[in-house]
Design a protein around this motif. Structure first.
Motif, PDB file in Angstrom:
ATOM      1  N   SER A 146      47.297  29.830  31.351  1.00  0.00           N
ATOM      2  CA  SER A 146      48.576  29.697  30.657  1.00  0.00           C
ATOM      3  C   SER A 146      49.061  31.021  30.109  1.00  0.00           C
ATOM      4  N   ALA A 147      48.161  32.045  30.091  1.00  0.00           N
ATOM      5  CA  ALA A 147      48.567  33.364  29.608  1.00  0.00           C
ATOM      6  C   ALA A 147      49.176  34.205  30.709  1.00  0.00           C
ATOM      7  N   SER A 148      49.195  33.710  31.940  1.00  0.00           N
ATOM      8  CA  SER A 148      49.743  34.482  33.043  1.00  0.00           C
ATOM      9  C   SER A 148      51.263  34.478  32.984  1.00  0.00           C
ATOM     10  N   PRO A 149      51.902  35.482  33.642  1.00  0.00           N
ATOM     11  CA  PRO A 149      53.359  35.531  33.624  1.00  0.00           C
ATOM     12  C   PRO A 149      54.018  34.260  34.125  1.00  0.00           C
ATOM     13  N   ALA A 150      53.381  33.575  35.073  1.00  0.00           N
ATOM     14  CA  ALA A 150      53.983  32.375  35.646  1.00  0.00           C
ATOM     15  C   ALA A 150      54.128  31.265  34.618  1.00  0.00           C
ATOM     16  N   HIS A 151      53.242  31.277  33.593  1.00  0.00           N
ATOM     17  CA  HIS A 151      53.275  30.220  32.601  1.00  0.00           C
ATOM     18  C   HIS A 151      53.799  30.691  31.251  1.00  0.00           C
ATOM     19  N   SER A 152      54.000  32.016  31.092  1.00  0.00           N
ATOM     20  CA  SER A 152      54.260  32.570  29.770  1.00  0.00           C
ATOM     21  C   SER A 152      55.576  32.100  29.184  1.00  0.00           C
ATOM     22  N   SER A 153      56.565  31.772  30.032  1.00  0.00           N
ATOM     23  CA  SER A 153      57.848  31.344  29.490  1.00  0.00           C
ATOM     24  C   SER A 153      57.746  30.002  28.780  1.00  0.00           C
ATOM     25  N   GLN A 154      56.643  29.260  29.036  1.00  0.00           N
ATOM     26  CA  GLN A 154      56.455  27.971  28.397  1.00  0.00           C
ATOM     27  C   GLN A 154      55.700  28.098  27.076  1.00  0.00           C
ATOM     28  N   ARG A 155      55.233  29.270  26.762  1.00  0.00           N
ATOM     29  CA  ARG A 155      54.441  29.491  25.560  1.00  0.00           C
ATOM     30  C   ARG A 155      55.322  29.661  24.348  1.00  0.00           C
ATOM     31  N   SER A 156      54.843  29.259  23.170  1.00  0.00           N
ATOM     32  CA  SER A 156      55.596  29.472  21.935  1.00  0.00           C
ATOM     33  C   SER A 156      55.189  30.775  21.255  1.00  0.00           C
ATOM     34  N   TYR A 157      53.996  31.278  21.551  1.00  0.00           N
ATOM     35  CA  TYR A 157      53.578  32.572  21.005  1.00  0.00           C
ATOM     36  C   TYR A 157      52.489  33.161  21.893  1.00  0.00           C
ATOM     37  N   TRP A 158      52.245  34.459  21.676  1.00  0.00           N
ATOM     38  CA  TRP A 158      51.245  35.191  22.441  1.00  0.00           C
ATOM     39  C   TRP A 158      50.441  36.044  21.481  1.00  0.00           C
ATOM     40  N   LEU A 159      49.204  36.376  21.855  1.00  0.00           N
ATOM     41  CA  LEU A 159      48.305  37.123  20.986  1.00  0.00           C
ATOM     42  C   LEU A 159      48.002  38.490  21.580  1.00  0.00           C
ATOM     43  N   ALA A 160      47.879  39.477  20.703  1.00  0.00           N
ATOM     44  CA  ALA A 160      47.521  40.832  21.130  1.00  0.00           C
ATOM     45  C   ALA A 160      46.710  41.481  20.024  1.00  0.00           C
ATOM     46  N   ASP A 161      45.782  42.358  20.421  1.00  0.00           N
ATOM     47  CA  ASP A 161      44.891  43.023  19.471  1.00  0.00           C
ATOM     48  C   ASP A 161      45.259  44.498  19.336  1.00  0.00           C
ATOM     49  N   VAL A 162      45.224  44.985  18.108  1.00  0.00           N
ATOM     50  CA  VAL A 162      45.509  46.396  17.842  1.00  0.00           C
ATOM     51  C   VAL A 162      44.385  47.258  18.408  1.00  0.00           C
ATOM     52  N   VAL A 163      44.748  48.237  19.231  1.00  0.00           N
ATOM     53  CA  VAL A 163      43.762  49.174  19.787  1.00  0.00           C
ATOM     54  C   VAL A 163      43.964  50.589  19.252  1.00  0.00           C
ATOM     55  N   GLU A 164      45.154  50.880  18.706  1.00  0.00           N
ATOM     56  CA  GLU A 164      45.409  52.195  18.099  1.00  0.00           C
ATOM     57  C   GLU A 164      46.406  52.032  16.960  1.00  0.00           C
ATOM     58  N   HIS A 165      46.176  52.785  15.897  1.00  0.00           N
ATOM     59  CA  HIS A 165      47.112  52.822  14.766  1.00  0.00           C
ATOM     60  C   HIS A 165      47.238  54.279  14.339  1.00  0.00           C
ATOM     61  N   HIS A 166      48.413  54.860  14.596  1.00  0.00           N
ATOM     62  CA  HIS A 166      48.654  56.266  14.267  1.00  0.00           C
ATOM     63  C   HIS A 166      49.700  56.342  13.169  1.00  0.00           C
ATOM     64  N   ARG A 167      49.293  56.788  12.006  1.00  0.00           N
ATOM     65  CA  ARG A 167      50.249  56.967  10.912  1.00  0.00           C
ATOM     66  C   ARG A 167      50.807  58.381  11.014  1.00  0.00           C
ATOM     67  N   LEU A 168      52.036  58.492  11.473  1.00  0.00           N
ATOM     68  CA  LEU A 168      52.630  59.795  11.777  1.00  0.00           C
ATOM     69  C   LEU A 168      53.362  60.409  10.590  1.00  0.00           C
ATOM     70  N   ARG A 169      53.848  59.584   9.661  1.00  0.00           N
ATOM     71  CA  ARG A 169      54.545  60.045   8.476  1.00  0.00           C
ATOM     72  C   ARG A 169      54.091  59.172   7.298  1.00  0.00           C
ATOM     73  N   HIS A 170      54.449  59.558   6.089  1.00  0.00           N
ATOM     74  CA  HIS A 170      54.024  58.767   4.933  1.00  0.00           C
ATOM     75  C   HIS A 170      54.564  57.345   4.998  1.00  0.00           C
ATOM     76  N   ASP A 171      55.685  57.175   5.711  1.00  0.00           N
ATOM     77  CA  ASP A 171      56.342  55.863   5.754  1.00  0.00           C
ATOM     78  C   ASP A 171      56.500  55.329   7.171  1.00  0.00           C
ATOM     79  N   MET A 172      55.692  55.839   8.108  1.00  0.00           N
ATOM     80  CA  MET A 172      55.932  55.459   9.500  1.00  0.00           C
ATOM     81  C   MET A 172      54.636  55.504  10.306  1.00  0.00           C
ATOM     82  N   ALA A 173      54.465  54.513  11.199  1.00  0.00           N
ATOM     83  CA  ALA A 173      53.270  54.455  12.043  1.00  0.00           C
ATOM     84  C   ALA A 173      53.631  53.930  13.432  1.00  0.00           C
ATOM     85  N   VAL A 174      52.836  54.333  14.406  1.00  0.00           N
ATOM     86  CA  VAL A 174      52.914  53.791  15.752  1.00  0.00           C
ATOM     87  C   VAL A 174      51.685  52.914  15.962  1.00  0.00           C
TER      88      VAL A 174
END
Length: 260
Positions: free
Chosen positions: A6-34
């Protein structure tokens, strides 16, 4: 992340939400991050925003625009800036950690670019760059993209947080021209330790910077009556820029805009 079909693109339009895990967090400014994530395929279009829920604020949802076009391998990138009085944005900037699981839902937005159409003018203030960068990378997938001009603005030079990435991108894409715009040529006198710790040799030369607001600089070019025009930034920046475009003769139907 998952073998659930159900996580494949063929089924994803039927999903109400999707999950993803943070792999990088770069704080580039005091008030901003990628923030970069990998997870399930999210069926959005380049330029759209998605609703985000983070573990630090369960039940609280905010909208952010991915800075990458849709990826079948589930890669996502968000540029997040602290909003005055905003608990969620400030928490994402300061407290996001690798391994955090984000819930993403409800893609929406109307930004579109015709890769076979007229020249493109993109106008980005601050993290309003994110959906326009996604559009640029989407255009790069086409054989002969239209000539594209990206005006990227901030209050001072150090607000141009993506200078190195944009310089490299423009060098790699002959159809892309990046125009950096700052309201003043001097950075604030107070130090930003995050900016200092991420200084690199690649960036905009001082001679490349145009001084003024985005509205004033873009308005000085006259009418963009044969262009696809996209504007994204703070509500105030977006409003003033659209007004100047209209005053300069750019037809309203040529302008797409969103206050980030």
């Amino acid at each position: 992340m998952t073998n659930d079909p159900s996580a494949s693109p063929a089924h994803s339009s039927q999903r109400s939400y999707w999950l993803a895990d943070v792999v990088e967090h770069h704080r580039l400014r005091h008030d901003m991050a990628v923030v970069r994530l990998i997870g399930e395929y999210v069926p959005f279009h380049a330029g759209q925003s998605v609703q985000v829920e983070v573990p630090q604020f369960p039940g609280m949802r905010r909208r952010f625009s991915p800075a990458l076009p849709p990826s079948l391998d589930g890669k996502l990138e968000f540029h997040v800036k602290t909003v005055a009085g905003g608990w969620c944005s400030g928490g994402i900037v300061s407290d996001t950690a690798v391994g955090d699981r984000w819930k993403l839902s409800a893609p929406e937005g109307l930004f579109t670019v015709d890769p076979d159409g007229d020249e493109v003018v993109m106008i980005a203030g601050g993290t309003g760059l994110a959906p326009l960068r996604a559009q640029i990378l989407e255009l790069a997938r086409h054989q002969d993209p239209p000539t594209t001009y990206l005006f990227f603005g901030g209050s001072a030079p150090r607000d141009l947080y993506a200078a190195d990435m944009l310089v490299l991108l423009a060098a790699d894409l002959p159809w892309l021209t990046v125009v950096p715009v700052v309201e003043r040529l001097e950075d604030p006198s107070w130090p930003d330790k995050w900016y200092e710790s991420h200084r690199v040799d690649i960036g905009f030369d001082e001679d490349d910077l145009l001084q003024g607001t985005l509205a004033d600089v873009v308005g000085s070019y006259g009418s963009f009556d044969r262009h696809q025009v996209l504007v994204c930034g703070s509500p105030a920046m977006t409003r003033s820029t659209v007004e100047r475009l209209l005053d300069a003769g750019t037809p309203a139907e040529r302008i797409q805009f969103e206050g980030a």
